[in-house]
Write a protein that holds these residues in place. Sequence first.
Motif, short mmCIF file in Angstrom:
data_model
loop_
_atom_site.label_atom_id
_atom_site.label_comp_id
_atom_site.label_asym_id
_atom_site.label_seq_id
_atom_site.Cartn_x
_atom_site.Cartn_y
_atom_site.Cartn_z
N LEU A 60 37.60 -27.32 81.94
CA LEU A 60 36.74 -26.17 82.23
C LEU A 60 35.37 -26.31 81.57
O LEU A 60 34.36 -25.88 82.14
N PHE A 61 35.33 -26.90 80.39
CA PHE A 61 34.04 -27.14 79.73
C PHE A 61 33.20 -28.08 80.59
O PHE A 61 32.00 -27.88 80.80
N SER A 121 31.94 -26.16 83.59
CA SER A 121 30.85 -25.25 83.22
C SER A 121 29.52 -25.98 83.11
O SER A 121 28.51 -25.55 83.68
N ASP A 122 29.53 -27.11 82.41
CA ASP A 122 28.27 -27.82 82.23
C ASP A 122 27.84 -28.57 83.48
O ASP A 122 26.65 -28.85 83.67
N LEU A 180 28.06 -27.16 86.38
CA LEU A 180 27.34 -26.09 87.08
C LEU A 180 25.92 -25.93 86.53
O LEU A 180 24.98 -25.66 87.28
N HIS A 184 26.21 -17.59 90.06
CA HIS A 184 26.26 -18.92 89.44
C HIS A 184 26.33 -18.83 87.91
O HIS A 184 27.19 -19.48 87.27
N ASP A 185 25.45 -18.04 87.29
CA ASP A 185 25.43 -17.93 85.83
C ASP A 185 26.72 -17.30 85.30
O ASP A 185 27.18 -17.64 84.21
N TRP A 213 29.73 -17.71 86.56
CA TRP A 213 30.77 -18.73 86.56
C TRP A 213 30.54 -19.77 85.48
O TRP A 213 31.49 -20.31 84.91
N ILE A 214 29.27 -20.05 85.17
CA ILE A 214 28.97 -20.96 84.06
C ILE A 214 29.56 -20.41 82.77
O ILE A 214 30.25 -21.12 82.02
N MET A 215 29.30 -19.13 82.50
CA MET A 215 29.75 -18.55 81.25
C MET A 215 31.24 -18.24 81.25
O MET A 215 31.91 -18.40 80.21
N THR A 241 33.69 -19.89 82.74
CA THR A 241 34.43 -21.13 82.49
C THR A 241 34.19 -21.63 81.07
O THR A 241 35.11 -22.14 80.42
N TYR A 242 32.99 -21.45 80.56
CA TYR A 242 32.66 -21.88 79.19
C TYR A 242 33.45 -21.09 78.16
O TYR A 242 34.03 -21.66 77.22
#
Length: 260
Positions: free
Chosen positions: A182-183, A186-187, A189, A203-204, A206-208, A210-211
């Motif tokens: 998942l990391f 995230s990156d 993305l 988009h943002d 889902w970045i956060m 998953t992070y």
Amino acid sequence: MSIRTTTRAVLGGRLRSAGGLLTGYATTSAAHLGALLTGTPALRHATKPALMPLLAAHSVTRATEAGRRAPKLLAPALLLSAGGDVLLQLGNDTAFLAGMGSFAAAHVCYVTMFVGQGALTDRRRTMVVAAAYATAWVTMVGRLWPDLGDLRAPVAGYSLLLASTAVASAGLGARGGLGGALFLLSDTLIATKLAKWRELPGHDFWIMATYLLAQYLLASGALRAAEEREAGADGSTAAAAPAAAGAPKAAGPGAAPAWA
């Protein structure tokens, strides 16, 4: 003692407990994700710096409450991630590269910690997982390369460290392995955003999302691995004790043989 004083004492105790700190992490994460969905910059900027320190405090406290120490590099990995979070919020190129460097240092901590916990012991599994992530890394960097401009080298180098974390975390079991994957997602993305590819809806978010889940899974996976290693060591010691107690002692001069 007044009701107010009692309430403060109870709440203070809960906030200092592992469960209370984990609740704080979950609540702050929810507030941050909500700010991303609703477009509330003030709340987004206020919550992001608190996320990884809360998770670090939870991890250390959880280990302490269990009568053991957290892995030495776990808190540094999370606090370096917090530094990266803050730097990436500043929004300029210098801060972005510094934030990437802070996250790179966090990944060095993660990889070192996981290897020390025996994550690469199963060589066959490690080779299979490494081959899979290497293929994914080459494919993604190759596709992103033309669109990254001056960030090509930093992104390629950082993503290689990130893939190394994913490989090492897989050796800790499903929880850690999912965290590493998942990391990486995230990156990835973030990288597609840097390359100005078409963004996903939210988009943002889902970045956060998953992070935040990735960091929790990596931290809890490392704690579980440490607990299992300690339990295994205790079991080996306990099993060796009866054997040692039952072993015949060396006979002194003139002593009768043990079978006499």
